[in-house]
Write a protein that holds these residues in place. Structure first.
Motif, PDB file in Angstrom:
ATOM      1  N   ILE A  41       0.681  -1.412   0.058  1.00 26.35           N
ATOM      2  CA  ILE A  41       0.240   0.020   0.052  1.00 26.35           C
ATOM      3  C   ILE A  41       0.903   1.157   0.059  1.00 26.35           C
ATOM      4  CG2 ILE A  41      -0.512   0.115   2.507  1.00 26.35           C
ATOM      5  CD1 ILE A  41      -3.343   0.800   1.983  1.00 26.35           C
ATOM      6  N   ASP A  42       2.184   1.186   0.709  1.00 19.70           N
ATOM      7  CA  ASP A  42       2.753   2.464   0.667  1.00 19.70           C
ATOM      8  C   ASP A  42       3.325   2.901  -0.697  1.00 19.70           C
ATOM      9  OD1 ASP A  42       2.458   2.529   3.205  1.00 19.70           O
ATOM     10  OD2 ASP A  42       4.432   1.611   3.902  1.00 19.70           O
ATOM     11  N   THR A  43       3.525   1.862  -1.725  1.00 18.57           N
ATOM     12  CA  THR A  43       4.100   2.269  -2.971  1.00 18.57           C
ATOM     13  C   THR A  43       2.798   2.722  -3.706  1.00 18.57           C
ATOM     14  OG1 THR A  43       3.356   0.111  -4.304  1.00 18.57           O
ATOM     15  CG2 THR A  43       5.496   0.127  -2.917  1.00 18.57           C
ATOM     16  N   ILE A  44       1.699   2.556  -3.412  1.00 23.27           N
ATOM     17  CA  ILE A  44       0.632   3.053  -3.880  1.00 23.27           C
ATOM     18  C   ILE A  44       0.295   4.655  -3.373  1.00 23.27           C
ATOM     19  CG2 ILE A  44      -2.158   3.141  -4.351  1.00 23.27           C
ATOM     20  CD1 ILE A  44      -1.904   0.069  -3.750  1.00 23.27           C
ATOM     21  N   ARG A  45       0.641   4.820  -2.099  1.00 21.73           N
ATOM     22  CA  ARG A  45       0.430   6.009  -1.611  1.00 21.73           C
ATOM     23  C   ARG A  45       1.440   7.088  -2.331  1.00 21.73           C
ATOM     24  NH1 ARG A  45      -0.422   4.191   3.553  1.00 21.73           N
ATOM     25  NH2 ARG A  45      -2.585   3.850   3.850  1.00 21.73           N
ATOM     26  N   ALA A  46       2.854   6.557  -2.489  1.00 22.46           N
ATOM     27  CA  ALA A  46       3.811   7.442  -2.973  1.00 22.46           C
ATOM     28  C   ALA A  46       3.592   7.834  -4.415  1.00 22.46           C
ATOM     29  CB  ALA A  46       5.181   6.496  -2.877  1.00 22.46           C
ATOM     30  N   VAL A  47       2.975   6.954  -5.155  1.00 19.22           N
ATOM     31  CA  VAL A  47       2.619   7.669  -6.457  1.00 19.22           C
ATOM     32  C   VAL A  47       1.441   8.748  -6.401  1.00 19.22           C
ATOM     33  CG1 VAL A  47       1.740   6.964  -8.916  1.00 19.22           C
ATOM     34  CG2 VAL A  47       3.090   5.563  -7.677  1.00 19.22           C
ATOM     35  N   VAL A  48       0.612   8.554  -5.737  1.00 17.82           N
ATOM     36  CA  VAL A  48      -0.360   9.472  -5.391  1.00 17.82           C
ATOM     37  C   VAL A  48      -0.054  10.782  -4.958  1.00 17.82           C
ATOM     38  CG1 VAL A  48      -2.596  10.146  -4.342  1.00 17.82           C
ATOM     39  CG2 VAL A  48      -2.377   7.829  -5.312  1.00 17.82           C
ATOM     40  N   LYS A  49       0.840  10.628  -3.864  1.00  7.76           N
ATOM     41  CA  LYS A  49       1.440  11.880  -3.425  1.00  7.76           C
ATOM     42  C   LYS A  49       2.421  12.589  -4.327  1.00  7.76           C
ATOM     43  CE  LYS A  49       1.255  10.770   1.532  1.00  7.76           C
ATOM     44  NZ  LYS A  49       2.074  10.241   2.644  1.00  7.76           N
ATOM     45  N   LYS A  50       3.217  11.777  -5.257  1.00 10.24           N
ATOM     46  CA  LYS A  50       4.127  12.495  -6.185  1.00 10.24           C
ATOM     47  C   LYS A  50       3.205  13.112  -7.260  1.00 10.24           C
ATOM     48  CE  LYS A  50       7.910  10.984  -9.161  1.00 10.24           C
ATOM     49  NZ  LYS A  50       8.619   9.929  -9.839  1.00 10.24           N
ATOM     50  N   HIS A  51       2.018  12.559  -7.615  1.00 10.86           N
ATOM     51  CA  HIS A  51       1.082  13.239  -8.682  1.00 10.86           C
ATOM     52  C   HIS A  51      -0.027  13.717  -8.112  1.00 10.86           C
ATOM     53  CE1 HIS A  51       4.241  11.721 -11.599  1.00 10.86           C
ATOM     54  NE2 HIS A  51       4.048  10.437 -10.973  1.00 10.86           N
ATOM     55  N   PRO A  52      -0.065  14.741  -7.458  1.00 14.13           N
ATOM     56  CA  PRO A  52      -1.159  15.190  -6.862  1.00 14.13           C
ATOM     57  C   PRO A  52      -2.520  15.659  -7.649  1.00 14.13           C
ATOM     58  CG  PRO A  52       0.504  16.768  -6.317  1.00 14.13           C
ATOM     59  CD  PRO A  52       0.981  15.556  -6.896  1.00 14.13           C
ATOM     60  N   ALA A  53      -2.283  15.474  -8.671  1.00 13.12           N
ATOM     61  CA  ALA A  53      -3.265  16.058  -9.941  1.00 13.12           C
ATOM     62  C   ALA A  53      -4.122  14.520 -10.166  1.00 13.12           C
ATOM     63  CB  ALA A  53      -2.609  16.621 -11.197  1.00 13.12           C
ATOM     64  N   ILE A  54      -3.524  13.554  -9.865  1.00 10.49           N
ATOM     65  CA  ILE A  54      -4.303  12.361 -10.243  1.00 10.49           C
ATOM     66  C   ILE A  54      -5.930  12.241  -9.497  1.00 10.49           C
ATOM     67  CG2 ILE A  54      -4.476   9.780  -9.733  1.00 10.49           C
ATOM     68  CD1 ILE A  54      -1.464   9.649  -9.552  1.00 10.49           C
ATOM     69  N   LYS A  55      -6.815  12.039 -10.363  1.00 12.72           N
ATOM     70  CA  LYS A  55      -8.328  12.041  -9.938  1.00 12.72           C
ATOM     71  C   LYS A  55      -8.832  10.569 -10.200  1.00 12.72           C
ATOM     72  CE  LYS A  55      -9.226  16.452  -9.060  1.00 12.72           C
ATOM     73  NZ  LYS A  55      -7.740  16.550  -8.390  1.00 12.72           N
ATOM     74  N   THR A  56      -8.286   9.904 -10.921  1.00 11.04           N
ATOM     75  CA  THR A  56      -8.721   8.753 -11.497  1.00 11.04           C
ATOM     76  C   THR A  56      -7.704   7.401 -11.605  1.00 11.04           C
ATOM     77  OG1 THR A  56     -10.470   9.536 -12.747  1.00 11.04           O
ATOM     78  CG2 THR A  56     -10.084   7.397 -13.184  1.00 11.04           C
ATOM     79  N   ILE A  57      -7.770   6.334 -10.936  1.00  9.52           N
ATOM     80  CA  ILE A  57      -6.978   5.325 -11.230  1.00  9.52           C
ATOM     81  C   ILE A  57      -7.510   3.884 -11.729  1.00  9.52           C
ATOM     82  CG2 ILE A  57      -5.649   3.569  -9.866  1.00  9.52           C
ATOM     83  CD1 ILE A  57      -5.885   5.140  -7.285  1.00  9.52           C
ATOM     84  N   VAL A  58      -6.868   3.495 -12.831  1.00 10.91           N
ATOM     85  CA  VAL A  58      -7.443   2.457 -13.484  1.00 10.91           C
ATOM     86  C   VAL A  58      -6.286   1.278 -13.298  1.00 10.91           C
ATOM     87  CG1 VAL A  58      -8.025   1.533 -15.723  1.00 10.91           C
ATOM     88  CG2 VAL A  58      -8.180   4.142 -15.258  1.00 10.91           C
ATOM     89  N   ASN A  59      -7.102   0.456 -12.598  1.00  9.39           N
ATOM     90  CA  ASN A  59      -6.331  -1.032 -12.367  1.00  9.39           C
ATOM     91  C   ASN A  59      -6.144  -1.962 -13.328  1.00  9.39           C
ATOM     92  OD1 ASN A  59      -4.652  -2.904 -10.951  1.00  9.39           O
ATOM     93  ND2 ASN A  59      -6.631  -3.798  -9.800  1.00  9.39           N
ATOM     94  N   CYS A  60      -5.161  -1.862 -13.949  1.00 18.58           N
ATOM     95  CA  CYS A  60      -4.934  -3.217 -15.153  1.00 18.58           C
ATOM     96  C   CYS A  60      -4.090  -4.186 -14.504  1.00 18.58           C
ATOM     97  CB  CYS A  60      -4.458  -2.555 -16.581  1.00 18.58           C
ATOM     98  SG  CYS A  60      -5.247  -1.108 -16.859  1.00 18.58           S
ATOM     99  N   ALA A  61      -3.626  -4.047 -13.433  1.00 17.48           N
ATOM    100  CA  ALA A  61      -2.639  -4.933 -12.564  1.00 17.48           C
ATOM    101  C   ALA A  61      -3.427  -6.249 -12.317  1.00 17.48           C
ATOM    102  CB  ALA A  61      -1.914  -4.316 -11.356  1.00 17.48           C
ATOM    103  N   ALA A  62      -2.808  -7.292 -12.335  1.00 18.67           N
ATOM    104  CA  ALA A  62      -3.774  -8.529 -12.006  1.00 18.67           C
ATOM    105  C   ALA A  62      -2.471  -9.825 -12.073  1.00 18.67           C
ATOM    106  CB  ALA A  62      -5.016  -8.850 -12.791  1.00 18.67           C
ATOM    107  N   TYR A  63      -3.094 -10.726 -11.524  1.00 19.07           N
ATOM    108  CA  TYR A  63      -2.470 -12.262 -11.581  1.00 19.07           C
ATOM    109  C   TYR A  63      -3.269 -12.974 -12.381  1.00 19.07           C
ATOM    110  CZ  TYR A  63      -0.845 -16.876 -10.513  1.00 19.07           C
ATOM    111  OH  TYR A  63      -0.270 -18.065 -10.548  1.00 19.07           O
ATOM    112  N   THR A  64      -3.027 -13.255 -13.703  1.00 17.42           N
ATOM    113  CA  THR A  64      -3.824 -13.700 -14.727  1.00 17.42           C
ATOM    114  C   THR A  64      -3.436 -15.171 -15.235  1.00 17.42           C
ATOM    115  OG1 THR A  64      -2.281 -12.690 -16.688  1.00 17.42           O
ATOM    116  CG2 THR A  64      -4.584 -11.385 -15.759  1.00 17.42           C
ATOM    117  N   ALA A  65      -2.426 -16.000 -14.510  1.00 19.54           N
ATOM    118  CA  ALA A  65      -2.192 -17.306 -14.909  1.00 19.54           C
ATOM    119  C   ALA A  65      -3.288 -18.122 -14.365  1.00 19.54           C
ATOM    120  CB  ALA A  65      -0.858 -17.625 -14.309  1.00 19.54           C
ATOM    121  N   VAL A  66      -4.125 -18.225 -14.858  1.00 17.89           N
ATOM    122  CA  VAL A  66      -5.312 -19.039 -14.514  1.00 17.89           C
ATOM    123  C   VAL A  66      -5.014 -20.528 -14.071  1.00 17.89           C
ATOM    124  CG1 VAL A  66      -7.885 -19.936 -15.346  1.00 17.89           C
ATOM    125  CG2 VAL A  66      -6.906 -17.711 -15.883  1.00 17.89           C
ATOM    126  N   GLU A  67      -4.157 -20.923 -14.968  1.00 15.26           N
ATOM    127  CA  GLU A  67      -3.834 -22.576 -14.645  1.00 15.26           C
ATOM    128  C   GLU A  67      -2.963 -22.598 -13.424  1.00 15.26           C
ATOM    129  OE1 GLU A  67      -4.187 -25.756 -16.360  1.00 15.26           O
ATOM    130  OE2 GLU A  67      -5.830 -24.783 -17.701  1.00 15.26           O
TER     131      GLU A  67
END
Ligand SMILES: NC(=O)c1ccc[n+]([C@@H]2O[C@H](COP(=O)([O-])OP(=O)(O)OC[C@H]3O[C@@H](n4cnc5c(N)ncnc54)[C@H](OP(=O)(O)O)[C@@H]3O)[C@@H](O)[C@H]2O)c1
Length: 296
Positions: A41-67
């Motif tokens: 969570i701290d790495t997420i906070r760090a990005v938001v603090k570095k870019h205070p203009a962020i209004k929207t987050i789009v989460n494309c990160a995932a673990y997608t190895a279904v098998e």
């Protein structure tokens, strides 16, 4: 400003292409896993603090190895459940809107009518369960969120069904030789809708222009319904590759994971509320195959 998390995946790449295109040029930030690990969570906070203009987050990160998700369930749940929960907590802390991507695998696939947003989840696999827990975490912690469920995602980037079939079909045609005892074998009894990640990216950006309140869920796939077998046939036909493809049952395909047999998502809500025009999967497949050719 829009922040795309997980930019090195299929969808992340497509969003970056659109957001940095001359026609759009929306102010944006992109992070890969080494710049922001959503399980921390701290790495997420760090990005938001570095870019205070962020209004929207789009989460494309995932673990997608279904098998592999069953064997690596701790990792799958950390990335697909706790990660979105962390993003949701930070989104609430800084009053941001969170877009999160989910999957047809949250459903059992035993309904045989297109799944609506409000239908009960009943995942069959560890991957599906981890994605469902991720949705719940987003709604529990974010103050504004949009969950978009999609299926059979592919693009000219990354690893996906279209690229695998192309590669195997070309090898088979070039050598005029055996691939799995004579030809390609593809299951015909799993029914769904393919989704070109470029179209999904455009839909996300369209929704993100709206004034959003509370929590929303939308289904988004390309139009049309098909089987993996017919999808594979279309890939080789459009590319003009001479290659025989044999339809097989799911039970003949070696897999550790039970997959939904019918995972068509009903798209009425996104069409009515957002007014999005959705291309047919065949048209989008042609566009993606052109992109793959240009990039090779
Ligand atoms: N692919 C499909 O058929 C499909 C179908 C339905 C829904 N979806 C959903 O659609 C979304 C996008 O899928 P996709 O195919 O674009 O995924 P993808 O290509 O596998 O990309 C996911 C990205 O997330 C990164 N990542 C993994 N763990 C992370 C972490 N802890 N922190 C930050 N980034 C992390 C991955 O990096 P590494 O590669 O280095 O691990 C990868 O770059 C996902 O939510 C997926 O569940 C996909």
């Amino acid at each position: 400003m829009i922040w795309v998390v997980g930019v090195e995946g299929q969808l992340g790449h497509e969003l970056k292409c659109l957001l940095t295109s001359e026609s759009l040029e929306r102010e944006s930030v992109f992070t890969a896993v080494h710049e922001c690990d959503i399980t921390k969570i701290d790495t997420i906070r760090a990005v938001v603090k570095k870019h205070p203009a962020i209004k929207t987050i789009v989460n494309c990160a995932a673990y997608t190895a279904v098998e592999k998700a069953g064997e690596e369930s701790q990792r799958a749940f950390a990335v697909n459940s706790e990660g979105p929960g962390n993003l949701a907590k930070v989104a609430a802390e800084f009053d941001l809107t969170l877009f999160h991507i989910s999957t047809d695998y949250i459903f059992s696939g035993k309904h045989f009518t297109p799944y609506k947003e409000e239908d009960d989840a009943s995942p069959l696999s560890a991957y599906g369960a981890s994605k469902w827990q991720g949705e719940l975490a987003v709604r529990a912690f974010a103050s504004r969120s949009v969950v978009i469920r999609t299926s059979w995602l592919y693009s000219s980037y990354g690893h996906n069904f279209v690229k695998i079939i192309l590669e195997k079909a070309k090898k088979s045609a070039d050598a005029n030789a055996n691939v799995n005892n004579g030809n390609l074998r593809v299951v015909y009894d799993q029914i769904g809708s393919p989704t070109f990640a470029g179209d999904l990216a455009a839909a996300i950006l369209e929704i993100s222009k709206r004034e959003l309140q509370g929590h929303a869920i939308y289904n988004y796939t390309n139009e049309g319904i098909t089987s993996w077998y017919d999808f594979a046939k279309a890939i080789v036909e459009i590319e003009g590759i001479e290659c025989e493809i044999t339809p097989i049952l799911s039970s003949e395909y070696p897999s550790k994971v039970e997959r939904p047999m019918y995972s068509v998502l009903n798209k009425s809500k996104i069409k009515q509320e957002i007014g999005i025009k959705i291309p047919h999967w065949r048209e989008s497949l042609k566009r993606c195959l052109c992109q793959i050719q240009k990039r090779s």
